[in-house]
Design a protein around this motif. Sequence first.
Motif, PDB file in Angstrom:
ATOM      1  N   GLN A  14       0.924  -1.150   0.047  1.00  0.00           N
ATOM      2  CA  GLN A  14       0.085  -0.026   0.086  1.00  0.00           C
ATOM      3  C   GLN A  14       0.938   1.073   0.045  1.00  0.00           C
ATOM      4  OE1 GLN A  14      -1.105  -2.791   2.205  1.00  0.00           O
ATOM      5  NE2 GLN A  14      -2.349  -3.160   0.277  1.00  0.00           N
ATOM      6  N   ILE A  15       1.971   1.148  -0.682  1.00  0.00           N
ATOM      7  CA  ILE A  15       2.903   2.383  -0.841  1.00  0.00           C
ATOM      8  C   ILE A  15       2.274   3.339  -2.203  1.00  0.00           C
ATOM      9  CG2 ILE A  15       5.109   3.321  -1.598  1.00  0.00           C
ATOM     10  CD1 ILE A  15       4.919   1.830   1.324  1.00  0.00           C
ATOM     11  N   GLU A  16       2.192   4.668  -1.969  1.00  0.00           N
ATOM     12  CA  GLU A  16       1.602   5.542  -3.004  1.00  0.00           C
ATOM     13  C   GLU A  16       2.720   5.176  -4.313  1.00  0.00           C
ATOM     14  OE1 GLU A  16       0.774   9.539  -1.863  1.00  0.00           O
ATOM     15  OE2 GLU A  16       0.337   8.796   0.221  1.00  0.00           O
ATOM     16  N   GLU A  17       2.008   5.219  -5.298  1.00  0.00           N
ATOM     17  CA  GLU A  17       2.833   4.963  -6.591  1.00  0.00           C
ATOM     18  C   GLU A  17       3.980   6.071  -6.884  1.00  0.00           C
ATOM     19  OE1 GLU A  17       2.510   3.336 -11.194  1.00  0.00           O
ATOM     20  OE2 GLU A  17       0.527   3.621 -10.001  1.00  0.00           O
ATOM     21  N   GLU A  18       3.353   7.254  -6.563  1.00  0.00           N
ATOM     22  CA  GLU A  18       4.141   8.508  -6.959  1.00  0.00           C
ATOM     23  C   GLU A  18       5.282   8.626  -6.104  1.00  0.00           C
ATOM     24  OE1 GLU A  18       0.767   9.330  -5.241  1.00  0.00           O
ATOM     25  OE2 GLU A  18      -0.058   8.190  -7.165  1.00  0.00           O
ATOM     26  N   LYS A  19       5.384   7.913  -4.934  1.00  0.00           N
ATOM     27  CA  LYS A  19       6.679   7.977  -4.174  1.00  0.00           C
ATOM     28  C   LYS A  19       7.640   7.043  -4.468  1.00  0.00           C
ATOM     29  CE  LYS A  19       4.269   9.506   0.309  1.00  0.00           C
ATOM     30  NZ  LYS A  19       4.177   8.853   1.530  1.00  0.00           N
ATOM     31  N   ILE A  20       7.383   6.045  -5.379  1.00  0.00           N
ATOM     32  CA  ILE A  20       8.239   4.780  -5.682  1.00  0.00           C
ATOM     33  C   ILE A  20       9.154   5.378  -6.870  1.00  0.00           C
ATOM     34  CG2 ILE A  20       8.604   2.718  -6.281  1.00  0.00           C
ATOM     35  CD1 ILE A  20       5.790   2.052  -5.208  1.00  0.00           C
ATOM     36  N   THR A  21      10.657   5.466  -6.673  1.00  0.00           N
ATOM     37  CA  THR A  21      11.486   5.744  -7.651  1.00  0.00           C
ATOM     38  C   THR A  21      12.643   4.656  -7.310  1.00  0.00           C
ATOM     39  OG1 THR A  21      12.739   7.293  -6.305  1.00  0.00           O
ATOM     40  CG2 THR A  21      10.829   8.104  -7.469  1.00  0.00           C
ATOM     41  N   PRO A  22      13.627   4.236  -8.143  1.00  0.00           N
ATOM     42  CA  PRO A  22      14.808   3.494  -8.031  1.00  0.00           C
ATOM     43  C   PRO A  22      15.438   4.041  -6.669  1.00  0.00           C
ATOM     44  CG  PRO A  22      14.524   3.845 -10.169  1.00  0.00           C
ATOM     45  CD  PRO A  22      13.379   4.832  -9.436  1.00  0.00           C
ATOM     46  N   GLU A  23      15.590   5.393  -6.484  1.00  0.00           N
ATOM     47  CA  GLU A  23      16.499   6.024  -5.441  1.00  0.00           C
ATOM     48  C   GLU A  23      15.587   6.157  -4.280  1.00  0.00           C
ATOM     49  OE1 GLU A  23      15.701   7.722  -8.633  1.00  0.00           O
ATOM     50  OE2 GLU A  23      17.342   6.806  -9.431  1.00  0.00           O
ATOM     51  N   ALA A  24      14.296   5.923  -4.052  1.00  0.00           N
ATOM     52  CA  ALA A  24      13.595   6.024  -2.983  1.00  0.00           C
ATOM     53  C   ALA A  24      14.030   5.055  -1.910  1.00  0.00           C
ATOM     54  CB  ALA A  24      12.104   5.798  -3.297  1.00  0.00           C
ATOM     55  N   GLU A  25      14.536   5.723  -0.629  1.00  0.00           N
ATOM     56  CA  GLU A  25      14.759   4.747   0.628  1.00  0.00           C
ATOM     57  C   GLU A  25      13.397   4.365   1.030  1.00  0.00           C
ATOM     58  OE1 GLU A  25      17.352   6.972   3.241  1.00  0.00           O
ATOM     59  OE2 GLU A  25      18.687   7.387   1.651  1.00  0.00           O
ATOM     60  N   LEU A  26      13.633   3.033   1.369  1.00  0.00           N
ATOM     61  CA  LEU A  26      12.626   2.260   1.926  1.00  0.00           C
ATOM     62  C   LEU A  26      12.220   2.785   3.155  1.00  0.00           C
ATOM     63  CD1 LEU A  26      13.947  -1.430   1.181  1.00  0.00           C
ATOM     64  CD2 LEU A  26      12.360  -0.199  -0.307  1.00  0.00           C
ATOM     65  N   VAL A  27      13.043   2.965   4.140  1.00  0.00           N
ATOM     66  CA  VAL A  27      12.610   3.749   5.273  1.00  0.00           C
ATOM     67  C   VAL A  27      12.324   5.225   5.412  1.00  0.00           C
ATOM     68  CG1 VAL A  27      13.353   4.053   7.944  1.00  0.00           C
ATOM     69  CG2 VAL A  27      13.750   1.998   6.538  1.00  0.00           C
ATOM     70  N   ASN A  28      13.347   5.878   4.986  1.00  0.00           N
ATOM     71  CA  ASN A  28      13.261   7.494   5.004  1.00  0.00           C
ATOM     72  C   ASN A  28      12.304   8.034   4.115  1.00  0.00           C
ATOM     73  OD1 ASN A  28      15.415   7.567   7.166  1.00  0.00           O
ATOM     74  ND2 ASN A  28      16.825   7.817   5.611  1.00  0.00           N
ATOM     75  N   ASP A  29      12.322   7.459   2.799  1.00  0.00           N
ATOM     76  CA  ASP A  29      11.189   7.863   1.791  1.00  0.00           C
ATOM     77  C   ASP A  29       9.872   7.268   1.928  1.00  0.00           C
ATOM     78  OD1 ASP A  29      13.160  10.009   1.047  1.00  0.00           O
ATOM     79  OD2 ASP A  29      14.095   8.380  -0.552  1.00  0.00           O
ATOM     80  N   LEU A  30       9.835   6.081   1.951  1.00  0.00           N
ATOM     81  CA  LEU A  30       8.507   5.131   1.758  1.00  0.00           C
ATOM     82  C   LEU A  30       8.003   4.662   3.299  1.00  0.00           C
ATOM     83  CD1 LEU A  30       9.586   2.837  -1.178  1.00  0.00           C
ATOM     84  CD2 LEU A  30       8.618   5.252  -1.259  1.00  0.00           C
ATOM     85  N   GLY A  31       8.623   5.257   4.038  1.00  0.00           N
ATOM     86  CA  GLY A  31       8.102   5.153   5.384  1.00  0.00           C
ATOM     87  C   GLY A  31       8.075   3.667   6.139  1.00  0.00           C
ATOM     88  N   PHE A  32       8.885   2.870   5.420  1.00  0.00           N
ATOM     89  CA  PHE A  32       8.995   1.462   6.130  1.00  0.00           C
ATOM     90  C   PHE A  32       9.645   1.304   7.432  1.00  0.00           C
ATOM     91  CE2 PHE A  32       7.959   0.446   1.796  1.00  0.00           C
ATOM     92  CZ  PHE A  32       8.023  -1.101   1.749  1.00  0.00           C
ATOM     93  N   ASN A  33       8.799   0.342   8.325  1.00  0.00           N
ATOM     94  CA  ASN A  33       9.169   0.028   9.805  1.00  0.00           C
ATOM     95  C   ASN A  33       9.943  -1.249   9.377  1.00  0.00           C
ATOM     96  OD1 ASN A  33       7.115  -1.765  10.023  1.00  0.00           O
ATOM     97  ND2 ASN A  33       5.759  -0.301  11.087  1.00  0.00           N
TER      98      ASN A  33
END
Length: 75
Positions: A14-33
């Motif tokens: 359930q990650i917003e598609e707009e937030k996903i880029t190859p450089e996106a950090e799983l924790v800092n950018d996508l909010g993963f715990n």
Amino acid sequence: MYEELKKLLVEEMQIEEEKITPEAELVNDLGFNSLELAELVIHCEETYDVEFDEEEAKNLVTVNDVIKYLEELIA
């Protein structure tokens, strides 16, 4: 591989598609715990019929890191 992983992130995590880029950090950018990181590993293992090394998985920071690691496991 990027598009497949992106689809998995959107549909299963359930990650917003707009937030996903190859450089996106799983924790800092996508909010993963830590629990969500474990879920991502499980989804990838089931989807691609591979097994992640626990120590290697800890080094996966960006979406691109996950893609590179999956490509190594599949090769």
